[in-house]
Design a protein around this motif. Structure first.
Motif, PDB file in Angstrom:
ATOM      1  N   ILE A  40       0.834  -1.198   0.000  1.00  9.56           N
ATOM      2  CA  ILE A  40       0.000   0.000   0.000  1.00  9.56           C
ATOM      3  C   ILE A  40       0.876   1.258   0.000  1.00  9.56           C
ATOM      4  CG2 ILE A  40      -1.752   1.296   1.267  1.00  9.56           C
ATOM      5  CD1 ILE A  40      -2.717  -1.289  -0.103  1.00  9.56           C
TER       6      ILE A  40
ATOM      7  N   GLU B 131       2.094   2.282  -3.220  1.00  9.22           N
ATOM      8  CA  GLU B 131       1.000   2.728  -4.087  1.00  9.22           C
ATOM      9  C   GLU B 131       0.489   1.645  -5.019  1.00  9.22           C
ATOM     10  OE1 GLU B 131       1.708   6.459  -6.015  1.00  9.22           O
ATOM     11  OE2 GLU B 131       2.373   7.451  -4.187  1.00  9.22           O
ATOM     12  N   VAL B 132       0.672   0.389  -4.628  1.00 10.59           N
ATOM     13  CA  VAL B 132       0.026  -0.703  -5.350  1.00 10.59           C
ATOM     14  C   VAL B 132      -1.471  -0.629  -5.043  1.00 10.59           C
ATOM     15  CG1 VAL B 132      -0.179  -3.213  -5.578  1.00 10.59           C
ATOM     16  CG2 VAL B 132       2.074  -2.160  -5.269  1.00 10.59           C
ATOM     17  N   ASP B 133      -2.301  -0.825  -6.064  1.00 15.21           N
ATOM     18  CA  ASP B 133      -3.745  -0.784  -5.856  1.00 15.21           C
ATOM     19  C   ASP B 133      -4.147  -1.774  -4.762  1.00 15.21           C
ATOM     20  OD1 ASP B 133      -6.570  -2.125  -6.840  1.00 15.21           O
ATOM     21  OD2 ASP B 133      -6.516   0.038  -7.128  1.00 15.21           O
ATOM     22  N   GLU B 134      -5.023  -1.316  -3.856  1.00 17.18           N
ATOM     23  CA  GLU B 134      -5.385  -2.138  -2.706  1.00 17.18           C
ATOM     24  C   GLU B 134      -6.020  -3.461  -3.115  1.00 17.18           C
ATOM     25  OE1 GLU B 134      -8.209  -1.947   1.306  1.00 17.18           O
ATOM     26  OE2 GLU B 134      -7.736  -0.104   0.198  1.00 17.18           O
TER      27      GLU B 134
ATOM     28  N   ALA C 287      -2.229   5.852 -12.737  1.00 18.50           N
ATOM     29  CA  ALA C 287      -2.525   4.588 -13.407  1.00 18.50           C
ATOM     30  C   ALA C 287      -3.706   4.712 -14.360  1.00 18.50           C
ATOM     31  CB  ALA C 287      -2.795   3.493 -12.368  1.00 18.50           C
ATOM     32  N   LYS C 288      -4.784   5.370 -13.924  1.00 17.93           N
ATOM     33  CA  LYS C 288      -5.961   5.507 -14.780  1.00 17.93           C
ATOM     34  C   LYS C 288      -5.646   6.306 -16.025  1.00 17.93           C
ATOM     35  CE  LYS C 288      -9.537   5.047 -11.228  1.00 17.93           C
ATOM     36  NZ  LYS C 288     -10.693   5.708 -10.553  1.00 17.93           N
TER      37      LYS C 288
ATOM     38  N   HIS D 160       1.974   2.122  -8.558  1.00 22.69           N
ATOM     39  CA  HIS D 160       0.771   2.387  -9.345  1.00 22.69           C
ATOM     40  C   HIS D 160       0.878   1.840 -10.762  1.00 22.69           C
ATOM     41  CE1 HIS D 160       3.510   5.603 -10.519  1.00 22.69           C
ATOM     42  NE2 HIS D 160       2.735   5.879 -11.552  1.00 22.69           N
TER      43      HIS D 160
ATOM     44  N   SER E  71      -0.999  -1.734 -11.881  1.00 20.42           N
ATOM     45  CA  SER E  71      -2.317  -1.765 -12.530  1.00 20.42           C
ATOM     46  C   SER E  71      -2.195  -1.572 -14.027  1.00 20.42           C
ATOM     47  CB  SER E  71      -3.213  -0.658 -11.942  1.00 20.42           C
ATOM     48  OG  SER E  71      -3.366  -0.809 -10.561  1.00 20.42           O
TER      49      SER E  71
END
Length: 403
Positions: free
Chosen positions: A154, A157-160, A331-332, A362, A365
Motif C-alpha cells: 500500500i 501505491e500498489v492498488d489495494e 494509473a488511470k 501504481h 495496474s
C-alpha cells in the motif's frame, strides 16, 4: 413580539429553562431536535431547541371538540416531556383533562416510535456497510509477515485490490512457502508480478531490411530525449547505421534538439511535415540498418490529431511503434492513454522518468491492464545512458519498491 429560543441536551431541560425564565404561563411556539440522524447524534450528542413567548397567546393545536374540560388557554404549548415519553402538565401549572392528556401522550409515543424506527433503519444500514468494508479488508488474523508485506504494498501505491488479491493467493499456498519470512514473501510476490509482465526485448535488426521504429505518445513524456538515447546506443555501441526522422514540426525546439544530437553522433536526419514527405524520407533511408522516427506529442483526447498521426505512420509503415508514457502519471491516465493510442498501431510500451516518480507501485495496474509488452525503461536525462531494456524480473522488483 417577544420570542426567545432555548437549547438544552434534553427536552425537559429546555422546557425547564422556559418555565424558569418566562414563567408557567409561557407559550411554547415550536420544538425541534437539532442533531437529526444517528451519525450526528453519535458525534455531537442530542440537543433540543424550544421557542417560547411570555406575551403571545397561541391557539391550541388540538381540534376544538377535544378541548372540552381543558381549563388552560395555552394547552399544546406548555407541556413538559416526562421520562416515559409522556407530558406533564403540572410542571407548568396547566390544568387539563386526564383523558385528553392520555390521548396526547399516545400520539407522542406513536411519533416517537416512528422516529426511532427510522433511526434504527439508518443505523442498521450503516452497520451493514461497515461489515462489508471489514469483510473486504485483509483479515485481522493475518500472520505478522503478511500484514507487513500488505502495508509495504500500500505504501508503494500498489492498488489495494491487487495487494489483497496477492495476499489471499499467498495464504492459499498452504506450506508452499514460509509465510513468516518477509524477504521470502516479497520474493514470491516478485515472482507473481514477473509472471504478469510481458517484455519485447531490444530492437532486433534485420540484415536484409531497414528496421523502422516510431515513438508516439502524449506531450511531455520525453520522446525526443529517448530517441537520442536509442540512436546513440545503436550507433556508438552496436555500430549500426542509424537515421533519424522527425515529424515534430509543432515544436521548433524539439527539431533543433534532435538535430543537435544528430550532428554530435553524425547521423542523417530528415524533417517531414506531410505523409507524402514521410514516404520519401523513409525511401531515402532504406539503405540504413535502423530508422528512428520522432513524432509530435498528441493529446489522447484529440481524435483529429490521433488520426493525423495514424495517417503519417501509414505512409512510414514502421516495423515497431513504441508508445512512450511517463511513470509520473496516474494509473488511470496511463491506461486511458494506451487505449486511445492503440488506434495508431502501437506494438510496445516504453516507460520514461522512473527517477522522477515518488513510487512505482501504481504502474502495476497499468502493466496488468495494457496488452503491450514493455520495451525500454528510462530513468534520467543523460544521453546515451539512463536507458535500459525492460526485463520482467527487474521490472517487477522495481514496481514493488525493492532495491
Amino acid at each position: 413580539m417577544d420570542i426567545k429560543t432555548y437549547r438544552a441536551k434534553t427536552m425537559r431541560d429546555a422546557l425547564e429553562l422556559v418555565r424558569r425564565e418566562l414563567g408557567p404561563s409561557a407559550s411554547v411556539l415550536h420544538t425541534r431536535e437539532l442533531n437529526g440522524g444517528p451519525l450526528r447524534r453519535l458525534v455531537f450528542g442530542r440537543k433540543y431547541e424550544v421557542a417560547a413567548s411570555a406575551t403571545m397567546n397561541v391557539p391550541s393545536r388540538l381540534p376544538v371538540e377535544e378541548l372540552a374540560g381543558v381549563t388552560s388557554p395555552r394547552l399544546g404549548g406548555a407541556f413538559d416531556v416526562t421520562e416515559d415519553g409522556g407530558l406533564d402538565a403540572a410542571t407548568f401549572g396547566v390544568a387539563a383533562d386526564a383523558n385528553l392528556i392520555d390521548d396526547y401522550r399516545a400520539r407522542y409515543r406513536d411519533d416517537f416510535r416512528r422516529q426511532v424506527s427510522g433511526q434504527l433503519d439508518e443505523l442498521h444500514a450503516m452497520v451493514e456497510k461497515l461489515c462489508l468494508q471489514a469483510a473486504s479488508a485483509p483479515a485481522h488474523d493475518l500472520p505478522e509477515s503478511l500484514f507487513h508485506v500488505f502495508t509495504n504494498l500500500i505504501e508503494a501505491e500498489v492498488d489495494e485490490a491487487i495487494a489483497r488479491e496477492w495476499i489471499d493467493q499467498l495464504r492459499g499456498e498452504n506450506g508452499a512457502r514460509q509465510l513468516d519470512d518477509v524477504p521470502l514473501v516479497m520474493q514470491r510476490l516478485a515472482e507473481l508480478l514477473e509472471s504478469e509482465i510481458s517484455v519485447s526485448g531490444p530492437i532486433v535488426m534485420d540484415p536484409n531490411k531497414c528496421r523502422v521504429v516510431a515513438l508516439v505518445g502524449p506531450t511531455g513524456v520525453g520522446k525526443t530525449t529517448t530517441i537520442a538515447k536509442l540512436a546513440a546506443n545503436y550507433r556508438l555501441r552496436e555500430k549500426r547505421r542509424v537515421g533519424l526522422i522527425t515529424v515534430d514540426t509543432y515544436r521548433v525546439a524539439a527539431v533543433e534538439q534532435l538535430r543537435t544530437y544528430a550532428d554530435i553522433i553524425d547521423l542523417p536526419m530528415e524533417v517531414v511535415a506531410t505523409p507524402r514527405e514521410m514516404r520519401d524520407a523513409v525511401g531515402r533511408m532504406s539503405h540504413l540498418d535502423l530508422v528512428l522516427m520522432d513524432t509530435a506529442g498528441r493529446s489522447p483526447r484529440d481524435e483529429v490529431k490521433i488520426q493525423e498521426l495514424k495517417s503519417m505512420l501509414g505512409e512510414a509503415e514502421p516495423d515497431e511503434v513504441h508508445l512512450v508514457l511517463s511513470s509520473t502519471a496516474g494509473a488511470k491516465s496511463l491506461i486511458g492513454t494506451a487505449e486511445r493510442f492503440a488506434d495508431v498501431g502501437t506494438t510496445a510500451l516504453l516507460l520514461t522518468k522512473l527517477d522522477e516518480a515518488h513510487s512505482l507501485g501504481h504502474l502495476v495496474s497499468m502493466v496488468r491492464s495494457v496488452p503491450l509488452p514493455l520495451s525500454f525503461l528510462t530513468d534520467g536525462q543523460n544521453v546515451p545512458d539512463d536507458i535500459q531494456v525492460a526485463e520482467a524480473r527487474r521490472t517487477a522488483e522495481m514496481l514493488l519498491g525493492r532495491p
